[in-house]
Design a protein around this motif. Structure first.
Motif, mmCIF file in Angstrom:
data_model
loop_
_atom_site.group_PDB
_atom_site.id
_atom_site.type_symbol
_atom_site.label_atom_id
_atom_site.label_comp_id
_atom_site.label_asym_id
_atom_site.label_seq_id
_atom_site.Cartn_x
_atom_site.Cartn_y
_atom_site.Cartn_z
ATOM 1 N N ARG A 56 0.853 -1.194 0.000
ATOM 2 C CA ARG A 56 0.000 0.000 0.000
ATOM 3 C C ARG A 56 0.889 1.244 0.000
ATOM 4 N NH1 ARG A 56 -3.267 -3.487 -0.678
ATOM 5 N NH2 ARG A 56 -5.290 -3.795 0.329
ATOM 6 N N ILE A 57 0.354 2.338 -0.532
ATOM 7 C CA ILE A 57 1.060 3.613 -0.416
ATOM 8 C C ILE A 57 0.422 4.392 0.720
ATOM 9 C CG2 ILE A 57 1.723 3.688 -2.823
ATOM 10 C CD1 ILE A 57 -0.899 6.090 -1.705
ATOM 11 N N PRO A 58 1.160 5.325 1.323
ATOM 12 C CA PRO A 58 2.528 5.719 1.024
ATOM 13 C C PRO A 58 3.537 4.872 1.800
ATOM 14 C CG PRO A 58 1.668 7.150 2.719
ATOM 15 C CD PRO A 58 0.546 6.200 2.356
ATOM 16 N N ALA A 59 4.783 5.004 1.390
ATOM 17 C CA ALA A 59 5.905 4.433 2.127
ATOM 18 C C ALA A 59 7.100 5.329 1.857
ATOM 19 C CB ALA A 59 6.192 3.000 1.678
ATOM 20 N N ILE A 60 8.077 5.283 2.745
ATOM 21 C CA ILE A 60 9.295 6.057 2.511
ATOM 22 C C ILE A 60 10.518 5.186 2.758
ATOM 23 C CG2 ILE A 60 8.239 8.265 3.136
ATOM 24 C CD1 ILE A 60 9.885 8.168 5.761
#
Length: 238
Positions: A56-60
């Motif tokens: 899933r987004i978001p990610a960093i």
């Protein structure tokens, strides 16, 4: 401020929670667009799953450190980079406890309920009047909780705008267009949204990754999505 952050995101309420936070903190970051509307499902590819196992987004990525889930990203960013407490309160303070409570309110309540309202009102393969009513009404109930808080406090955690406000704003600001929720029913909430709308970092953050769609085109998009659902016979009647 030195950072080596890459944001993997799309222009969704959860996605812009991360980009607004980054913009508010003035952190340099690179953006990788993850088009979750694509039939190729880039968020399910092996490379991305190494960054977010949940796909899933978001990610960093901050250097080699991965952080996924929007609430975790916001908390991580302020814990590490918001040393002057621009958009957060210091751990151990009453305001920090309030900030965390409202952040979790969004993560556990507002986001899931409005997300389901969006699904059944805009994207479902069949119409369910029951589901639309259930989740739109629950979304409005949660708005009434925020309304009560904002009648007594200028921001959710207290006197200062924080990540708690960013989290709920990211969902609420689009509701008049997507779900036709009239924020005039919630005057304190409406005033709060309008104030946050004016922030330069928010204006930048809501357009990450950049969309070529005009506001008028966005209105038309949501109108067409609702019309598709409205043209169906409710599955509840089958």
């Amino acid at each position: 401020m030195s950072s080596d952050i890459t944001l993997y995101t799309w222009t969704t309420p959860n996605g812009i929670k991360a980009s607004i936070t980054l913009e508010e903190l003035g952190l340099p970051y690179k953006t990788e667009a993850v088009d979750i509307t694509s039939s190729s499902n880039p968020q399910k590819e092996e490379g991305f799953l190494k960054i977010n196992p949940n796909g899933r987004i978001p990610a960093i990525l901050d250097g080699s450190q991965r952080v996924f889930e929007s609430g975790a990203i916001m908390t991580y960013l302020v814990d590490k980079y918001d040393t002057d407490r621009k958009i957060s309160y210091a751990p151990g303070t009453p305001e920090h406890a309030e900030q965390t409570s409202w952040l979790m309110f969004q993560m556990g309540g507002l986001g899931p309920m409005q997300g389901q309202a969006n699904h059944f009102r805009l994207f479902a393969p069949e119409r369910s009047d029951y589901a639309i009513k259930r989740f739109v009404n629950e979304t409005k109930r949660l708005y009434s909780v925020l309304e009560s808080r904002l009648k007594e406090s200028p921001y959710l955690a207290g006197e200062k705008y924080t990540i708690a406000d960013i989290a709920s704003y990211s969902w609420i600001h689009i509701a008049p267009v997507s779900l036709e929720i009239d924020l005039a029913e919630f005057p304190a909430l409406k005033k709060w949204v309008e104030e946050i709308d004016k922030r330069a970092a928010v204006k930048k953050g809501v357009d990450v990754p950049h969309s070529s769609r005009t506001p008028e085109e966005r209105v038309e998009l949501f109108r067409n999505l609702r019309a598709r659902i409205d043209a169906m016979t409710s599955s509840d009647q089958h």
